[in-house]
Scaffold this active site. Structure first.
Site, PDB file in Angstrom:
ATOM      1  N   ARG A  62       0.963  -1.057   0.248  1.00 19.95           N
ATOM      2  CA  ARG A  62      -0.124  -0.029   0.178  1.00 19.95           C
ATOM      3  C   ARG A  62       0.922   1.277  -0.046  1.00 19.95           C
ATOM      4  O   ARG A  62       1.981   1.046   0.208  1.00 19.95           O
ATOM      5  CB  ARG A  62      -0.977  -0.125   1.216  1.00 19.95           C
ATOM      6  CG  ARG A  62      -0.640  -0.555   2.591  1.00 19.95           C
ATOM      7  CD  ARG A  62       0.538   0.045   3.374  1.00 19.95           C
ATOM      8  NE  ARG A  62      -0.118   1.363   3.393  1.00 19.95           N
ATOM      9  CZ  ARG A  62       0.899   2.488   3.426  1.00 19.95           C
ATOM     10  NH1 ARG A  62       2.235   2.348   3.311  1.00 19.95           N
ATOM     11  NH2 ARG A  62       0.490   3.620   3.661  1.00 19.95           N
ATOM     12  N   GLY A  63       0.350   2.503  -0.233  1.00 20.15           N
ATOM     13  CA  GLY A  63       1.163   3.495  -0.438  1.00 20.15           C
ATOM     14  C   GLY A  63       1.192   3.832  -1.861  1.00 20.15           C
ATOM     15  O   GLY A  63       1.499   3.063  -2.569  1.00 20.15           O
ATOM     16  N   ARG A  90      -7.094  -0.621  -7.023  1.00 20.14           N
ATOM     17  CA  ARG A  90      -7.767   0.703  -6.072  1.00 20.14           C
ATOM     18  C   ARG A  90      -7.686   1.804  -6.838  1.00 20.14           C
ATOM     19  O   ARG A  90      -6.948   2.226  -7.724  1.00 20.14           O
ATOM     20  CB  ARG A  90      -6.546   0.751  -4.860  1.00 20.14           C
ATOM     21  CG  ARG A  90      -6.333  -0.495  -4.138  1.00 20.14           C
ATOM     22  CD  ARG A  90      -5.536  -0.182  -2.787  1.00 20.14           C
ATOM     23  NE  ARG A  90      -6.175   0.928  -1.936  1.00 20.14           N
ATOM     24  CZ  ARG A  90      -5.603   1.438  -0.749  1.00 20.14           C
ATOM     25  NH1 ARG A  90      -4.371   1.096  -0.565  1.00 20.14           N
ATOM     26  NH2 ARG A  90      -6.306   2.189   0.066  1.00 20.14           N
ATOM     27  N   GLN A 132      -1.979   2.800   9.767  1.00 16.61           N
ATOM     28  CA  GLN A 132      -0.877   2.725   9.029  1.00 16.61           C
ATOM     29  C   GLN A 132       0.455   3.330  10.153  1.00 16.61           C
ATOM     30  O   GLN A 132       1.348   3.328   9.880  1.00 16.61           O
ATOM     31  CB  GLN A 132      -0.862   3.387   7.716  1.00 16.61           C
ATOM     32  CG  GLN A 132      -1.609   2.504   6.823  1.00 16.61           C
ATOM     33  CD  GLN A 132      -2.968   2.915   6.676  1.00 16.61           C
ATOM     34  OE1 GLN A 132      -3.864   3.263   7.633  1.00 16.61           O
ATOM     35  NE2 GLN A 132      -3.675   2.633   5.538  1.00 16.61           N
ATOM     36  N   ASP A 185      -2.213  10.838  -2.234  1.00 20.91           N
ATOM     37  CA  ASP A 185      -2.776   9.636  -3.238  1.00 20.91           C
ATOM     38  C   ASP A 185      -2.720  10.276  -4.586  1.00 20.91           C
ATOM     39  O   ASP A 185      -2.825   9.733  -5.731  1.00 20.91           O
ATOM     40  CB  ASP A 185      -3.784   8.740  -2.727  1.00 20.91           C
ATOM     41  CG  ASP A 185      -3.140   8.183  -1.621  1.00 20.91           C
ATOM     42  OD1 ASP A 185      -3.044   8.513  -0.511  1.00 20.91           O
ATOM     43  OD2 ASP A 185      -2.686   6.693  -1.781  1.00 20.91           O
ATOM     44  N   LYS A 202      -4.761  10.229   2.609  1.00 21.61           N
ATOM     45  CA  LYS A 202      -5.465   9.119   3.843  1.00 21.61           C
ATOM     46  C   LYS A 202      -6.503   9.951   4.619  1.00 21.61           C
ATOM     47  O   LYS A 202      -6.095  11.135   5.194  1.00 21.61           O
ATOM     48  CB  LYS A 202      -4.186   8.542   4.624  1.00 21.61           C
ATOM     49  CG  LYS A 202      -4.795   7.692   5.859  1.00 21.61           C
ATOM     50  CD  LYS A 202      -5.434   6.623   5.328  1.00 21.61           C
ATOM     51  CE  LYS A 202      -5.018   5.666   4.072  1.00 21.61           C
ATOM     52  NZ  LYS A 202      -5.878   4.867   3.652  1.00 21.61           N
TER      53      LYS A 202
END
Ligand code: MRU
Length: 348
Positions: A46-47, A89, A196, A237, A248
């Protein structure tokens, strides 16, 4: 090791399973593009930069999976795989950016044999991954200039090496400032619901020896109001053309509190995270994830929420550009007016 790496011995993609940290450092390996897409959806990786690079290697895997004998048939296999990977995603634009970049170069390569194209696509994915590390280090050098000796920095989500191929975005900035000898302290937002910050950022900071304390997300306003924090850093993102930032969930409230307390808030992003095709943040798709991520938590061994409770779980929010002090990229720090200045760094 890097967060994700190609294993040439068996043509597989190897990565750290981020769901297991900090308890267990488990390495997993994938040999199909569908498994890579599932790993992205399930947040094994993720990221934004990390999922972009994973998808690039996912395309390379699709080439080795395909029995195509001609470049034309192989390209069709790449396109089909691209659709699956891009759907894994929706919010982080790096995913589509990475896949499209590989497809465009594959199409332009005009190679005579399918096997040459397979090798070429893998080399392009490796190039993209290597560039990610170099870009992060350039961003870190620019961003570190914004941190003063003695600063306490509030950090949201995880933006470190685990969120990229290596080094990271906002946490990369903090790491570079620390390595320059600046005495800094990090207040780590735990970053509900997937935590996270508490799990990954705290783990990374421990590895680097950087002093930190974990705070729950709703404490950051308190620390700013009482003069116990001087800067706010996070990643993104997707950044729209006007500088609105999707990051986030919780970034918006953090930035509001920073603005109210006249504390600078910086988003650190590679230019691959800037989406000039979207005029403003309201056009960025926001992923809504399984409510179980909110509901299935335990406190001192006991379930927190009533059985049958419902929840909402948007994974990202939009921070309007007026709350962002600067956007740190590999081509320099961008300041308002973002509508004008972002274009200049993305074009370079
Ligand atoms: O849902 P995640 O863990 O993929 O979200 C990650 C973030 O929001 C990061 O802060 C972001 O990707 C930017 S920095 C790499």
């Amino acid at each position: 090791m890097r967060t994700l790496e190609w294993n040439p011995k068996n043509n597989s993609l190897t990565m750290i399973d981020q769901r297991r940290l900090p308890e267990v450092l488990e390495i997993v390996s994938y040999r199909t593009h569908t498994d890579v897409a599932q790993a992205i959806t399930d947040m094994v990786v993720r990221g934004a930069p990390a999922i972009g690079a994973s998808a690039a290697f996912g395309l390379a895997l699709a080439g080795f999976e395909s029995a195509a004998q001609t470049p034309r048939d192989l390209f069709a296999a790449y396109q089909a795989a691209a659709n699956i990977l891009k759907a894994a995603r929706p919010t982080a634009v790096n995913l589509a950016w990475a896949v499209d970049r590989i497809l465009v170069s594959a199409l332009a390569s005009d190679l005579p044999h399918a096997d040459d194209l397979r090798v070429f696509v893998l080399a392009q994915a490796q190039k993209l991954a290597d560039e990610d590390v170099e870009i992060n280090q350039r961003m870190a050098a620019y961003g570190a200039e914004l941190i003063s000796d003695g600063d306490t920095v509030i950090h949201h989500c995880n933006t470190g090496a685990l969120a990229a191929v290596d080094w990271g975005t906002a946490l990369g900035v903090i790491r570079t400032a620390w390595e320059q000898g600046k005495k800094i302290h990090v207040l780590v937002d735990e970053t509900r619901p997937r935590l996270q910050g508490a799990r990954l950022t705290a783990w990374e900071l421990s590895q680097y020896g950087i002093p930190y304390e974990i705070i729950s997300d709703n404490m950051s306003g308190y620390f700013m109001r009482t003069g116990q924090a001087q800067k706010v850093f996070f990643g993104a993102d997707r950044v729209a053309a006007n500088g609105d930032v999707a990051n986030k969930i919780g970034t918006y409230m953090l930035s509001l509190a920073a603005h109210d307390n006249e504390i600078p808030a910086y988003s650190v992003v590679p230019t691959s995270t800037v989406d000039l095709s979207l005029a403003h943040g309201g056009l960025i798709p926001i992923e809504e994830r399984d409510p179980a991520e909110v509901l299935d938590i335990r406190f001192q061994g006991e379930r927190v929420t009533p059985l049958g409770a419902k929840a909402r779980n948007p994974a990202f929010d939009i921070t309007p550009n007026r709350l962002i002090t600067g956007i740190v990229t590999e081509n320099g720090v961008v300041y308002p007016p973002f509508e004008i200045n972002l274009k200049k760094v993305v074009k370079q």
